[in-house]
Design a protein around this motif. Structure first.
Motif, PDB file in Angstrom:
ATOM      1  N   THR A   1       0.842  -1.184   0.000  1.00 49.73           N
ATOM      2  CA  THR A   1       0.000   0.000   0.000  1.00 49.73           C
ATOM      3  C   THR A   1       0.882   1.240   0.000  1.00 49.73           C
ATOM      4  OG1 THR A   1      -1.681  -1.193   1.263  1.00 49.73           O
ATOM      5  CG2 THR A   1      -1.881   1.197   1.178  1.00 49.73           C
ATOM      6  N   LEU A   2       0.651   2.120  -0.978  1.00 54.69           N
ATOM      7  CA  LEU A   2       1.403   3.370  -1.117  1.00 54.69           C
ATOM      8  C   LEU A   2       0.474   4.518  -0.741  1.00 54.69           C
ATOM      9  CD1 LEU A   2       3.159   2.568  -4.520  1.00 54.69           C
ATOM     10  CD2 LEU A   2       4.129   2.347  -2.213  1.00 54.69           C
ATOM     11  N   VAL A   3       0.856   5.277   0.274  1.00 50.33           N
ATOM     12  CA  VAL A   3      -0.073   6.220   0.901  1.00 50.33           C
ATOM     13  C   VAL A   3       0.313   7.667   0.628  1.00 50.33           C
ATOM     14  CG1 VAL A   3      -1.188   6.899   3.058  1.00 50.33           C
ATOM     15  CG2 VAL A   3      -0.438   4.526   2.741  1.00 50.33           C
ATOM     16  N   ASP A   4      -0.642   8.432   0.121  1.00 48.25           N
ATOM     17  CA  ASP A   4      -0.516   9.888   0.000  1.00 48.25           C
ATOM     18  C   ASP A   4      -1.923  10.432  -0.223  1.00 48.25           C
ATOM     19  OD1 ASP A   4      -0.003  12.536  -0.446  1.00 48.25           O
ATOM     20  OD2 ASP A   4       1.434  12.231  -2.071  1.00 48.25           O
ATOM     21  N   LEU A   5      -2.608  10.784   0.869  1.00 46.93           N
ATOM     22  CA  LEU A   5      -3.977  11.278   0.741  1.00 46.93           C
ATOM     23  C   LEU A   5      -4.313  12.222   1.890  1.00 46.93           C
ATOM     24  CD1 LEU A   5      -6.671   8.648   1.820  1.00 46.93           C
ATOM     25  CD2 LEU A   5      -4.336   8.678   2.694  1.00 46.93           C
ATOM     26  N   PRO A   6      -5.197  13.187   1.622  1.00 45.44           N
ATOM     27  CA  PRO A   6      -5.630  14.092   2.685  1.00 45.44           C
ATOM     28  C   PRO A   6      -6.807  13.565   3.497  1.00 45.44           C
ATOM     29  CG  PRO A   6      -6.461  14.852   0.577  1.00 45.44           C
ATOM     30  CD  PRO A   6      -5.630  13.633   0.295  1.00 45.44           C
ATOM     31  N   GLY A   7      -7.334  12.391   3.141  1.00 49.57           N
ATOM     32  CA  GLY A   7      -8.454  11.827   3.884  1.00 49.57           C
ATOM     33  C   GLY A   7      -9.573  11.384   2.973  1.00 49.57           C
ATOM     34  N   TYR A   8     -10.791  11.345   3.509  1.00 55.23           N
ATOM     35  CA  TYR A   8     -11.986  11.031   2.724  1.00 55.23           C
ATOM     36  C   TYR A   8     -12.533  12.306   2.090  1.00 55.23           C
ATOM     37  CZ  TYR A   8     -12.406   6.211   4.398  1.00 55.23           C
ATOM     38  OH  TYR A   8     -12.199   4.879   4.640  1.00 55.23           O
ATOM     39  N   LEU A   9     -13.139  12.167   0.916  1.00 51.47           N
ATOM     40  CA  LEU A   9     -13.688  13.315   0.193  1.00 51.47           C
ATOM     41  C   LEU A   9     -14.914  13.868   0.922  1.00 51.47           C
ATOM     42  CD1 LEU A   9     -13.625  15.079  -2.385  1.00 51.47           C
ATOM     43  CD2 LEU A   9     -15.129  13.381  -3.452  1.00 51.47           C
ATOM     44  N   PRO A  10     -14.887  15.149   1.306  1.00 51.78           N
ATOM     45  CA  PRO A  10     -16.048  15.734   1.985  1.00 51.78           C
ATOM     46  C   PRO A  10     -17.114  16.165   0.974  1.00 51.78           C
ATOM     47  CG  PRO A  10     -14.320  17.372   1.812  1.00 51.78           C
ATOM     48  CD  PRO A  10     -13.763  16.108   1.202  1.00 51.78           C
ATOM     49  N   GLY A  11     -18.320  16.392   1.433  1.00 49.47           N
ATOM     50  CA  GLY A  11     -19.362  16.938   0.578  1.00 49.47           C
ATOM     51  C   GLY A  11     -20.699  16.257   0.758  1.00 49.47           C
ATOM     52  N   VAL A  12     -21.750  17.005   0.441  1.00 46.90           N
ATOM     53  CA  VAL A  12     -23.112  16.479   0.573  1.00 46.90           C
ATOM     54  C   VAL A  12     -23.322  15.279  -0.328  1.00 46.90           C
ATOM     55  CG1 VAL A  12     -25.554  17.017   0.252  1.00 46.90           C
ATOM     56  CG2 VAL A  12     -24.014  18.728   1.255  1.00 46.90           C
ATOM     57  N   ASP A  13     -22.831  15.363  -1.582  1.00 49.89           N
ATOM     58  CA  ASP A  13     -23.027  14.265  -2.526  1.00 49.89           C
ATOM     59  C   ASP A  13     -22.444  12.961  -1.996  1.00 49.89           C
ATOM     60  OD1 ASP A  13     -24.301  15.990  -4.212  1.00 49.89           O
ATOM     61  OD2 ASP A  13     -22.608  16.253  -5.591  1.00 49.89           O
ATOM     62  N   GLN A  14     -21.238  13.041  -1.451  1.00 47.83           N
ATOM     63  CA  GLN A  14     -20.593  11.838  -0.926  1.00 47.83           C
ATOM     64  C   GLN A  14     -21.338  11.297   0.300  1.00 47.83           C
ATOM     65  OE1 GLN A  14     -17.649   9.849  -1.787  1.00 47.83           O
ATOM     66  NE2 GLN A  14     -18.333  10.761  -3.713  1.00 47.83           N
ATOM     67  N   GLU A  15     -21.743  12.174   1.182  1.00 46.72           N
ATOM     68  CA  GLU A  15     -22.472  11.725   2.368  1.00 46.72           C
ATOM     69  C   GLU A  15     -23.769  11.023   1.984  1.00 46.72           C
ATOM     70  OE1 GLU A  15     -21.326  11.669   5.323  1.00 46.72           O
ATOM     71  OE2 GLU A  15     -19.624  13.030   5.215  1.00 46.72           O
ATOM     72  N   HIS A  16     -24.494  11.639   1.026  1.00 42.92           N
ATOM     73  CA  HIS A  16     -25.768  11.057   0.604  1.00 42.92           C
ATOM     74  C   HIS A  16     -25.583   9.795  -0.234  1.00 42.92           C
ATOM     75  CE1 HIS A  16     -28.210  15.041   1.236  1.00 42.92           C
ATOM     76  NE2 HIS A  16     -27.640  14.585   2.332  1.00 42.92           N
ATOM     77  N   ALA A  17     -24.405   9.657  -0.850  1.00 39.57           N
ATOM     78  CA  ALA A  17     -24.122   8.448  -1.626  1.00 39.57           C
ATOM     79  C   ALA A  17     -23.683   7.287  -0.731  1.00 39.57           C
ATOM     80  CB  ALA A  17     -23.048   8.734  -2.665  1.00 39.57           C
ATOM     81  N   GLY A  18     -23.518   7.567   0.560  1.00 33.29           N
ATOM     82  CA  GLY A  18     -23.190   6.494   1.495  1.00 33.29           C
ATOM     83  C   GLY A  18     -21.705   6.288   1.715  1.00 33.29           C
ATOM     84  N   VAL A  19     -20.933   7.388   1.760  1.00 32.60           N
ATOM     85  CA  VAL A  19     -19.481   7.241   1.927  1.00 32.60           C
ATOM     86  C   VAL A  19     -19.130   6.569   3.245  1.00 32.60           C
ATOM     87  CG1 VAL A  19     -19.078   9.520   2.990  1.00 32.60           C
ATOM     88  CG2 VAL A  19     -17.271   8.441   1.611  1.00 32.60           C
TER      89      VAL A  19
END
Length: 483
Positions: free
Chosen positions: A326-344
Motif C-alpha cells: 500500500t502506497l499512501v498519500d492522501l488528505p483523507g476522505y472526500l467531503p461533501g453532501v453528494d458523498q455523504e448522501h451516496a453512502g461514503v
C-alpha cells in the motif's frame, strides 16, 4: 465490428491446439412455440478445457449465431457442468458472454438455469479465479454472472451490459438512449466500474487476459508462479518523482514503476475511480497486489467508488495468497453532501474491513500526506499491517496543518494584531510538531523512516521475511462486511 465466432474466440485465447470440447451433442428439450422443430447446434454454447501459458483452464463461449446465444436449461447445464469441473480440478474458469438473454420459449426453465449459474459463481468465489469476457450483448439477469466473477473484460463497440435495454427504458420512462450510451464498453469501464479491463479489439482483450494469468495463482491453495527477478527501468528515479512542494501532484504509477520488477505493472480498473490505483506487479520475481492513492486525481482522496474499487481488489489478493503493498498519500476522505448522501460511511468502511480481514503479508509505505481517517484506512498498523515505513516527506496527522492550526489556535489568531501572520506562524508550528513521520514512529506506529531509494531493497527483505506468515483468527462462519 471485428467480431469473431465463438470457436475462433476460444482458439485465439487458448494456447494453440489445446482446446478439447465437451458436450457437443447436447440438445435442448424445449417443445413449446415450435421449439420441438428447431435444431440448435451445441444448444448455443461451446464448453471445454484447454491451456493458457501451458496451464489448464476451463472455458465456455456463448454462440450468438445459434438462437442469439439465448440461455435455455440445457445451455445452462452445459455451463454449470464446466463450472463444477473447474472447481473440482482447481483451475480458472473463463466465460465468454455473447447472448440475447433468457430463451423466452423455455419459460421458467431458463431462469432456473441462470440461478444455477449464479449459485456456482458464488461457490467458486475465492476458490478459483473467475474471468468474464463480454463480447456481445449481456442483458437482463445474464449480467449478474459477470458481476459475481473476479475480472470482467470489455471491448469497445462490441460489449453491451445492462439490466433493462433501451426499448424498455423508452417504454417505461420515455427516455431515449442507445445501447452504447446505456451500457457500452466505455460506460462499464469508466462510469459504472463493472468492467475491470477495456480493449479496443478482441485480440487486444485476449492478450490482456493472458497477461493477467501470468500474475495470479490457479486456485486458492497455491501462490502465483514466480518469475526471474528484474531491476526496475533506470529512467524512473524514485527520488525525483515527488515534487518538493507538498501541494503539487505527481503520478503514483511512476513510484510503482520505480520499485517493481522490470517496471511492469498491470493496472486494474484503470479508467474508473482514478483517485486510487490498483493492480499487479512483481518484486523479486513474486506477484504482489498494489494499492496506491493517486495525487493526480482529487489529490488521492478516498470516496465511494475508490473505496469499493480498493476493497474488492484487497479481498481478491487475500483470497489468492497475494501479498499487498500500500502506497499512501492522501488528505483523507472526500467531503461533501453528494458523498455523504451516496453512502461514503458505508462504502468507506469496506476498505477498512478488507484490510482488517486480510491475512496475507501487508506492507505499507507512507510517502507524503496521511491525514485523519485516510491514514487509518490505508492499511495502517492499526488495521494489521505487518510492516509500515515512511519517507522523510511523510506527514501523519489528524488533519492538514492549515485546518488544524485554524481550530487549535482559533482564539490566538482572532485576537492577533495581524491574524494572517499569526496563522502562518501557527501553521508552521503545527507542521514542525506534527506534520512529519517522527511522532508516529515514536509511538511505534511506523517501523522505520526510510529514504526513498531504499524502498525496493526493504520491500524485497520484508516480503521475503513474511513468506511463511500465519495469522490465526477467531473461528466463525463468515464475517459481515458493509455491503
Amino acid at each position: 465490428m471485428g467480431k469473431m465466432t465463438a470457436r475462433e474466440r476460444i482458439n485465439a485465447l487458448l494456447d494453440p491446439d489445446t482446446f478439447f470440447e465437451y458436450d457437443l451433442f447436447v440438445k435442448h428439450e424445449g417443445k413449446d412455440f415450435g421449439m420441438d422443430k428447431k435444431d440448435l447446434p451445441a444448444d448455443g454454447v461451446i464448453t471445454g478445457s484447454g491451456s493458457i501459458l501451458n496451464h489448464p483452464v476451463c472455458i465456455f463461449a456463448q454462440d450468438f449465431t445459434v438462437a442469439g446465444g439465448s440461455l435455455g436449461l440445457a445451455h445452462a447445464r452445459k455451463i454449470t457442468k464446466i463450472m463444477d469441473h473447474s472447481i473440482k480440478m482447481g483451475i480458472p474458469l473463463i466465460g465468454i458472454n455473447d447472448s440475447g438473454g433468457a430463451r423466452i420459449q423455455e419459460g421458467v426453465n431458463s431462469l432456473a438455469g441462470y440461478g444455477e449459474i449464479f449459485f456456482r459463481n458464488t461457490l467458486a468465489s475465492g476458490v478459483i479465479p473467475q474471468i468474464s469476457v463480454i463480447l456481445g450483448p449481456c442483458a437482463g439477469g445474464a449480467v449478474y454472472s459477470p458481476a459475481l466473477t473476479d475480472f470482467v473484460f470489455v471491448v469497445d463497440k462490441i460489449s453491451k451490459m445492462f439490466i433493462t435495454g433501451p426499448e424498455v427504458i423508452k417504454t417505461v420512462l420515455g427516455e431515449e438512449i442507445t445501447m452504447e450510451e446505456l451500457g457500452g464498453a466505455r460506460i462499464q469501464s469508466e462510469v459504472t466500474g463493472n468492467a475491470h479491463f477495456y480493449a479496443k479489439s478482441e485480440m487486444e482483450c485476449f492478450e490482456q487476459i493472458r497477461r493477467l494469468c501470468t500474475f495470479i495463482p490457479w486456485n486458492n491453495s497455491k501462490k502465483a508462479n514466480p518469475f526471474p527477478s528484474k531491476n526496475p527501468n533506470s529512467k524512473y528515479n524514485i527520488e525525483k518523482i515527488i515534487p518538493s512542494d507538498p501541494s503539487r501532484p505527481y503520478d503514483v504509477r511512476d513510484i510503482i514503476y520505480s520499485v517493481v520488477d522490470g517496471s511492469d505493472f498491470l493496472e486494474i480498473h484503470e479508467h474508473w475511480a482514478a483517485n486510487i490505483v490498483i493492480g499487479f506487479a512483481r518484486i523479486n520475481g513474486e506477484t504482489i497486489g498494489i494499492v496506491g492513492n493517486q495525487p493526480l486525481v482529487l489529490a488521492g482522496v478516498l470516496d465511494v467508488d475508490s473505496s469499493d474499487k480498493a476493497a474488492r481488489f484487497i479481498r481478491f489478493c487475500d483470497a489468492f495468497n497475494i501479498p499487498l503493498l500500500t502506497l499512501v498519500d492522501l488528505p483523507g476522505y472526500l467531503p461533501g453532501v453528494d458523498q455523504e448522501h451516496a453512502g461514503v460511511i458505508r462504502h468507506g468502511a469496506k476498505i477498512l474491513y478488507a484490510y482488517s480481514e486480510a491475512t496475507v503479508p501487508k506492507v505499507t509505505v507512507i510517502m507524503r500526506k496521511a491525514y485523519g481517517g485516510g491514514y487509518i484506512a490505508m492499511c495502517s498498523r492499526h488495521l494489521g499491517a505487518d510492516f509500515v515505513f515512511a519517507w522523510p516527506t511523510a506527514e501523519i496527522a489528524v488533519m492538514g496543518p492549515e485546518g488544524a492550526a485554524n481550530i487549535i489556535f482559533k482564539n490566538e489568531i482572532a485576537e492577533a494584531a495581524d491574524p494572517n501572520e499569526m496563522r502562518k506562524q501557527k501553521v508552521a508550528e503545527y507542521t514542525e510538531k506534527f506534520a512529519n513521520p517522527y511522532v508516529a514512529a515514536a509511538n511505534g506506529y511506523i517501523d522505520a523512516v526510510i529514504n526513498p531509494n531504499e524502498t525496493r531493497k526493504i520491500l524485497i527483505q520484508t516480503l521475503q521475511l513474511s513468506k511463511q506468515k500465519k495469522e490465526p483468527r477467531p473461528l466463525r462462519k463468515h464475517g459481515i462486511p458493509p455491503f
